[in-house]
Design a protein around this motif. Sequence first.
Motif, PDB file in Angstrom:
ATOM      1  N   ALA A   1       0.973  -1.187  -0.061  1.00 59.66           N
ATOM      2  CA  ALA A   1      -0.032  -0.116  -0.091  1.00 59.66           C
ATOM      3  C   ALA A   1       1.023   1.193  -0.066  1.00 59.66           C
ATOM      4  O   ALA A   1       0.568   2.191  -0.610  1.00 59.66           O
ATOM      5  CB  ALA A   1      -0.801   0.173   1.208  1.00 59.66           C
ATOM      6  N   ILE A   2       1.902   1.189   0.592  1.00 59.44           N
ATOM      7  CA  ILE A   2       2.819   2.430   0.862  1.00 59.44           C
ATOM      8  C   ILE A   2       3.478   2.495  -0.636  1.00 59.44           C
ATOM      9  O   ILE A   2       3.754   3.479  -1.066  1.00 59.44           O
ATOM     10  CB  ILE A   2       3.776   2.289   1.923  1.00 59.44           C
ATOM     11  CG1 ILE A   2       3.126   2.275   3.363  1.00 59.44           C
ATOM     12  CG2 ILE A   2       4.896   3.183   1.935  1.00 59.44           C
ATOM     13  CD1 ILE A   2       3.940   1.967   4.447  1.00 59.44           C
TER      14      ILE A   2
ATOM     15  N   GLU B   1       1.180   4.128  -2.699  1.00 61.06           N
ATOM     16  CA  GLU B   1       0.941   5.491  -2.551  1.00 61.06           C
ATOM     17  C   GLU B   1       2.199   6.448  -3.021  1.00 61.06           C
ATOM     18  O   GLU B   1       1.865   7.567  -3.590  1.00 61.06           O
ATOM     19  CB  GLU B   1       0.663   5.829  -1.113  1.00 61.06           C
ATOM     20  CG  GLU B   1      -0.544   5.400  -0.501  1.00 61.06           C
ATOM     21  CD  GLU B   1      -1.764   6.064  -1.037  1.00 61.06           C
ATOM     22  OE1 GLU B   1      -1.725   7.365  -1.461  1.00 61.06           O
ATOM     23  OE2 GLU B   1      -2.771   5.377  -1.388  1.00 61.06           O
TER      24      GLU B   1
ATOM     25  N   ALA C   1       1.987   6.873  -6.750  1.00 55.46           N
ATOM     26  CA  ALA C   1       0.960   8.138  -6.925  1.00 55.46           C
ATOM     27  C   ALA C   1       1.566   9.419  -6.472  1.00 55.46           C
ATOM     28  O   ALA C   1       1.404  10.597  -7.485  1.00 55.46           O
ATOM     29  CB  ALA C   1      -0.236   7.752  -6.278  1.00 55.46           C
ATOM     30  N   LEU C   2       2.176   9.581  -5.562  1.00 60.42           N
ATOM     31  CA  LEU C   2       2.782  10.663  -5.148  1.00 60.42           C
ATOM     32  C   LEU C   2       3.787  11.178  -6.118  1.00 60.42           C
ATOM     33  O   LEU C   2       3.969  12.463  -6.327  1.00 60.42           O
ATOM     34  CB  LEU C   2       3.524  10.421  -3.664  1.00 60.42           C
ATOM     35  CG  LEU C   2       4.153  11.733  -3.079  1.00 60.42           C
ATOM     36  CD1 LEU C   2       3.167  13.193  -2.988  1.00 60.42           C
ATOM     37  CD2 LEU C   2       4.865  11.556  -1.952  1.00 60.42           C
TER      38      LEU C   2
END
Length: 188
Positions: free
Chosen positions: A15-16, A19, A22-23
Motif C-alpha cells: 500500500a505504501i 501511494e 501516485a505521489l
Amino acid sequence: MTDETETGGAGALAAIAGEATALRAVLGDLDGLSERFGANLARALAGAVVQGRSLDGVLKQLALSLSSSLLNQALAPLTGALTGLLGNLLGGAASSVMPFAAGGVIAAPTYFPLPGGGTGLAGEAGPEAIVPLARGSDGRLGIRGAAGGGTVSVTFNVTTPDAESFRRSEGQLTAMLARAAARGRRGL
C-alpha cells in the motif's frame, strides 16, 4: 501470530509503495507545471522588455497562459474518459477501421451498421467475402473481373455431313460465337 504480522506487513508495504508511486506522479506533474510557469514568465518578461509592453499586459498574458495550462491538465482525465466512452459506444470504429475497397474476407462474426440505423452480421456461419462491384459496358452491376484478364483461347468444333450446309449456317454460327464471347467478357 507471526504469519499474520508478516502478511499484514507485506500488505502495508504494498500500500505504501502504491501511494509512493501516485505521489511521484503528482510531483512529476507539479514539476512540469513549474517548468512551464518559469518558461512563460521568462517569455512574458522578455516580451515586455523587447516589445515595450506594460507590466499589466504581461501579467495578464501570463495569468491566461497559466490558467490555460492548468485547465488543460485538469480536463485531460475527463477528455480521456469521454474519448474512451465514445469509442466504446461506437464499437471502437474510430480506432479500428479496416477498408475493404479492394475486397477482403471476414473470418469471424462481425457486426456492421446498415443504412437506416440497423445492424448487420457477417461471418456468423464461417468466412465471407467482400467483393467490389462494378458496372459493365452494358450498364449492369456485377462482380469486377481480375485485372489484366489474360488471353483466352476458344475452340469451336463444327461437325457437318457436307461443306455446303456449313456455308449456309456460317453466319448463324459466327453470331452465336460472338454472343458467347461477349457473355464471357461480362463474367456471365
